[in-house]
Design a protein around this motif. Structure first.
Motif, PDB file in Angstrom:
ATOM      1  N   MET A   1       0.841  -1.209   0.000  1.00 43.04           N
ATOM      2  CA  MET A   1       0.000   0.000   0.000  1.00 43.04           C
ATOM      3  C   MET A   1       0.872   1.253   0.000  1.00 43.04           C
ATOM      4  O   MET A   1       0.628   2.200  -0.763  1.00 43.04           O
ATOM      5  CB  MET A   1      -0.900   0.007   1.233  1.00 43.04           C
ATOM      6  CG  MET A   1      -2.073  -0.943   1.161  1.00 43.04           C
ATOM      7  SD  MET A   1      -3.197  -0.562  -0.200  1.00 43.04           S
ATOM      8  CE  MET A   1      -3.655   1.113   0.184  1.00 43.04           C
ATOM      9  N   ILE A   2       1.897   1.268   0.858  1.00 50.18           N
ATOM     10  CA  ILE A   2       2.768   2.445   0.945  1.00 50.18           C
ATOM     11  C   ILE A   2       3.550   2.640  -0.360  1.00 50.18           C
ATOM     12  O   ILE A   2       3.691   3.752  -0.865  1.00 50.18           O
ATOM     13  CB  ILE A   2       3.718   2.313   2.160  1.00 50.18           C
ATOM     14  CG1 ILE A   2       2.905   2.467   3.454  1.00 50.18           C
ATOM     15  CG2 ILE A   2       4.828   3.352   2.105  1.00 50.18           C
ATOM     16  CD1 ILE A   2       3.681   2.230   4.721  1.00 50.18           C
ATOM     17  N   LYS A   3       4.053   1.539  -0.924  1.00 45.70           N
ATOM     18  CA  LYS A   3       4.787   1.615  -2.195  1.00 45.70           C
ATOM     19  C   LYS A   3       3.888   2.197  -3.294  1.00 45.70           C
ATOM     20  O   LYS A   3       4.313   3.053  -4.073  1.00 45.70           O
ATOM     21  CB  LYS A   3       5.258   0.209  -2.599  1.00 45.70           C
ATOM     22  CG  LYS A   3       6.228   0.196  -3.788  1.00 45.70           C
ATOM     23  CD  LYS A   3       6.375  -1.187  -4.384  1.00 45.70           C
ATOM     24  CE  LYS A   3       6.846  -2.198  -3.359  1.00 45.70           C
ATOM     25  NZ  LYS A   3       7.010  -3.546  -3.974  1.00 45.70           N
TER      26      LYS A   3
ATOM     27  N   LEU B   1       2.375   7.180  -6.678  1.00 47.61           N
ATOM     28  CA  LEU B   1       1.233   7.755  -7.407  1.00 47.61           C
ATOM     29  C   LEU B   1       1.608   8.992  -8.223  1.00 47.61           C
ATOM     30  O   LEU B   1       1.113   9.198  -9.337  1.00 47.61           O
ATOM     31  CB  LEU B   1       0.116   8.131  -6.418  1.00 47.61           C
ATOM     32  CG  LEU B   1      -0.848   7.009  -6.043  1.00 47.61           C
ATOM     33  CD1 LEU B   1      -1.819   7.470  -4.976  1.00 47.61           C
ATOM     34  CD2 LEU B   1      -1.618   6.515  -7.266  1.00 47.61           C
ATOM     35  N   GLY B   2       2.513   9.804  -7.641  1.00 44.60           N
ATOM     36  CA  GLY B   2       2.893  11.037  -8.342  1.00 44.60           C
ATOM     37  C   GLY B   2       3.635  10.790  -9.639  1.00 44.60           C
ATOM     38  O   GLY B   2       3.703  11.673 -10.497  1.00 44.60           O
ATOM     39  N   ASN B   3       4.190   9.606  -9.796  1.00 45.74           N
ATOM     40  CA  ASN B   3       4.967   9.285 -11.012  1.00 45.74           C
ATOM     41  C   ASN B   3       4.153   8.506 -12.041  1.00 45.74           C
ATOM     42  O   ASN B   3       4.684   8.122 -13.086  1.00 45.74           O
ATOM     43  CB  ASN B   3       6.199   8.454 -10.636  1.00 45.74           C
ATOM     44  CG  ASN B   3       7.085   9.172  -9.629  1.00 45.74           C
ATOM     45  OD1 ASN B   3       7.251  10.381  -9.709  1.00 45.74           O
ATOM     46  ND2 ASN B   3       7.642   8.420  -8.684  1.00 45.74           N
TER      47      ASN B   3
ATOM     48  N   PRO C   1      -2.012   9.435 -15.746  1.00 49.61           N
ATOM     49  CA  PRO C   1      -3.436   9.111 -15.547  1.00 49.61           C
ATOM     50  C   PRO C   1      -3.904   7.905 -16.356  1.00 49.61           C
ATOM     51  O   PRO C   1      -4.687   7.094 -15.858  1.00 49.61           O
ATOM     52  CB  PRO C   1      -4.153  10.398 -15.997  1.00 49.61           C
ATOM     53  CG  PRO C   1      -3.148  11.484 -15.747  1.00 49.61           C
ATOM     54  CD  PRO C   1      -1.810  10.860 -16.031  1.00 49.61           C
ATOM     55  N   ASN C   2      -3.413   7.777 -17.593  1.00 51.46           N
ATOM     56  CA  ASN C   2      -3.876   6.652 -18.422  1.00 51.46           C
ATOM     57  C   ASN C   2      -3.272   5.308 -17.986  1.00 51.46           C
ATOM     58  O   ASN C   2      -3.711   4.253 -18.436  1.00 51.46           O
ATOM     59  CB  ASN C   2      -3.570   6.909 -19.903  1.00 51.46           C
ATOM     60  CG  ASN C   2      -2.086   7.130 -20.151  1.00 51.46           C
ATOM     61  OD1 ASN C   2      -1.411   7.707 -19.314  1.00 51.46           O
ATOM     62  ND2 ASN C   2      -1.599   6.684 -21.303  1.00 51.46           N
ATOM     63  N   ASP C   3      -2.260   5.350 -17.097  1.00 51.05           N
ATOM     64  CA  ASP C   3      -1.659   4.108 -16.588  1.00 51.05           C
ATOM     65  C   ASP C   3      -2.212   3.730 -15.212  1.00 51.05           C
ATOM     66  O   ASP C   3      -1.842   2.674 -14.664  1.00 51.05           O
ATOM     67  CB  ASP C   3      -0.136   4.260 -16.462  1.00 51.05           C
ATOM     68  CG  ASP C   3       0.537   4.439 -17.824  1.00 51.05           C
ATOM     69  OD1 ASP C   3      -0.010   3.900 -18.806  1.00 51.05           O
ATOM     70  OD2 ASP C   3       1.585   5.106 -17.877  1.00 51.05           O
ATOM     71  N   LEU C   4      -3.080   4.578 -14.671  1.00 52.81           N
ATOM     72  CA  LEU C   4      -3.526   4.406 -13.287  1.00 52.81           C
ATOM     73  C   LEU C   4      -4.309   3.109 -13.093  1.00 52.81           C
ATOM     74  O   LEU C   4      -4.111   2.385 -12.121  1.00 52.81           O
ATOM     75  CB  LEU C   4      -4.390   5.602 -12.868  1.00 52.81           C
ATOM     76  CG  LEU C   4      -4.638   5.764 -11.363  1.00 52.81           C
ATOM     77  CD1 LEU C   4      -3.330   5.819 -10.595  1.00 52.81           C
ATOM     78  CD2 LEU C   4      -5.447   7.032 -11.099  1.00 52.81           C
TER      79      LEU C   4
END
Length: 514
Positions: free
Chosen positions: A444-446, A451-453, A456-459
């Motif tokens: 979860m932490i990883k 997330l910042g890297n 959006p289309n890879d989320l």
């Protein structure tokens, strides 16, 4: 549990009902000389106070500072004596103690026959009501009297008392061993929660096996069986064997229905047994049985012949509302459970002096989960902060840990990215300090840290990757405990399927609930 920052006498005065205050004044006024007594004046002043203020008491002129401590101690004792005389508090234990006191007074006056007559009668009442500690005290007093006054009323009196003393002593020793084991296991549960690894499991198992006394179930009475089932229940909770939890919680509750007279004599244990049965049913997702047990418990508590006092009122509030929340979690009906928040907040304020900090924090965590379930992440964070900002680390460490993990998720969902980096560092340090960093938390932490890297289309692909890594851990002996506190998988599925998390949980609930 009384707040240590409050004056004990003040808390006691404020806990009194109108009828108890009226009775106290009648008790004090039974002799005319007491009507102007300083302790009564102090009682009246404290009764009017909204908060304890020693300066107000001293400025009233009732008492000087040097005498205040003694006057408060005297008032405290007088209130307790008055409460003891209240019919509401006249349970079987108080009555047995009272009769034992009477017999002791008669013995001290040399009225041996009268003393023995009372003792013989009250002894059998104590045994019938499973009050074996008091029964043992009675037999010991009978032995003392018999050494000074030979009644010759019963042949072989010495042998009879010796056998009774031996039997009661053995039963009390068994009860003591089982209650000690139960208490220590409960303490482990409060300190660290469920076992976290093989080392934890081995430690708990070794402790349980080495401290469980040898017994024959057919020779155990109500009290011994009750502590035996409690010890097994806590062992089962610690090791996350929830079917075993259900088994022993059921035995606990069934024991009360086998000895129905014990419900009125031990209402606290009756309520606790039902609560742990409900908790077990929650973990094995047996919703229909859960609703039935909860309904029966509410009906029993509402009966006129069910004991009523402040402690029972607090426990009833605690267990009934905690399990009403759990029922909504079971069914995924988070929105329908929101009405409970106001009831619980009111109840916490009303019963705060009798509910320990641990149970209040559990309530806050459940409320946070309720808000998370309906998508109200800001209110979720508000309640999680109440836990995270609690500096008493002696409470459930696992609850503290998962409150922080849920807070991370809620901050992400609320779009509060500016707080996320600070939260991540703080949570990671905390988990390392608590030695509670497991695979679910690491993943979860990883994920949140990266997330910042992520574009959006890879989320969606990243959500799927995290889901694929966490799904196998759902049935892992030690990692699965993370999912008891936080349904991470349903949260991920809500993103993957573009559905509210409550809808995902509700759909899953319908497919697995019995």
């Amino acid at each position: 549990m009384t707040n240590v920052n409050k004056d004990a006498l003040f808390v006691l005065v404020k806990s009194l009902s109108k009828s108890e205050k009226r009775q106290f004044k009648l008790y004090v006024g039974r002799l005319g000389v007491n009507t102007d007594a300083k302790f009564l004046a102090l009682f009246n002043l404290m009764d009017k106070m909204k908060a304890y203020d020693e300066k107000t008491i001293l400025s009233s002129g009732i008492v000087k500072k040097a005498q205040l401590s003694n006057l408060k101690a005297h008032l405290y004792k007088q209130i307790l004596v008055s409460l003891r005389l209240n019919p509401v508090n006249q349970n079987i234990r108080v009555q047995l103690r009272e009769q034992l006191d009477f017999a002791t007074i008669l013995y001290q006056k040399g009225l041996y026959k009268q003393s023995l007559k009372i003792l013989d009668k009250v002894k059998w009442t104590a045994i019938e009501n499973e009050e074996k500690n008091i029964a043992y005290e009675i037999v010991e007093l009978e032995k003392i009297i018999e050494t000074q006054y030979i009644t010759r009323s019963i042949p072989d009196r010495a042998d009879e008392l010796a056998v009774q003393a031996k039997t009661l002593s053995e039963q009390n020793v068994m009860t003591s061993k089982l209650s000690n084991l139960s208490l220590q296991l409960y303490s482990m549960m409060l300190k660290v929660g469920y076992v976290r690894n093989e080392e934890d499991l081995a430690r708990v198992k070794t402790y349980f096996d080495s401290h469980l006394p040898t017994y024959d179930i057919n020779t155990l009475g109500f009290r011994e069986k009750l502590w035996l089932y409690k010890a097994h229940l806590w062992y089962s909770f610690l090791t996350q064997d929830f079917l075993s939890c259900y088994k022993y919680a059921s035995k606990w509750v069934d024991l009360f229905y086998e000895y129905e007279e014990m419900i009125g004599l031990n209402p606290v244990f009756f309520l606790k047994g039902n609560h742990y049965l409900l908790e077990s049913l929650f973990y094995v997702k047996y919703a229909s049985q859960f609703e039935s047990v909860l309904e029966n418990m509410e009906k029993t508590v509402a009966k006129k012949d069910f004991p009523s006092n402040d402690n029972i009122a607090s426990l009833s509030f605690l267990y009934i509302n905690a399990n009403k929340l759990n029922l909504h979690f079971l069914k995924g009906t988070f929105d329908k459970g929101l009405y409970l928040v106001r009831i619980i907040e009111y109840g916490i304020n009303k019963h705060r002096d009798r509910i320990d900090e641990h149970h209040i924090m559990v309530f806050y965590y459940k409320i946070a989960c309720l808000y998370f379930g309906v998508g109200d992440n800001k209110n979720c964070i508000v309640y999680l902060k109440k836990i995270i900002n609690n500096k008493n680390l002696k409470m459930r460490e696992d609850l503290m840990c998962f409150a922080r993990v849920l807070s991370l998720v809620a901050h992400y969902e609320a779009g509060m990215d500016y707080h996320l980096e600070v939260q991540l560092k703080s949570t990671y340090k905390f988990l390392l300090k608590m030695n509670d960093l497991h695979e679910v938390q690491k993943e979860m932490i990883k994920f949140l840290r990266n997330l910042g890297n992520i574009y959006p289309n890879d989320l969606r692909a990243e959500f799927q990757n995290l889901y694929d890594r966490l799904k196998p851990l759902e049935d892992h002996p030690y990692e699965k405990r993370a999912f008891l506190y936080l349904d991470i998988l349903s949260w991920l599925e809500s993103h993957l399927e573009n559905k509210p998390v409550a809808q995902v949980i509700r759909e899953k609930a319908l497919s697995v609930l019995r």
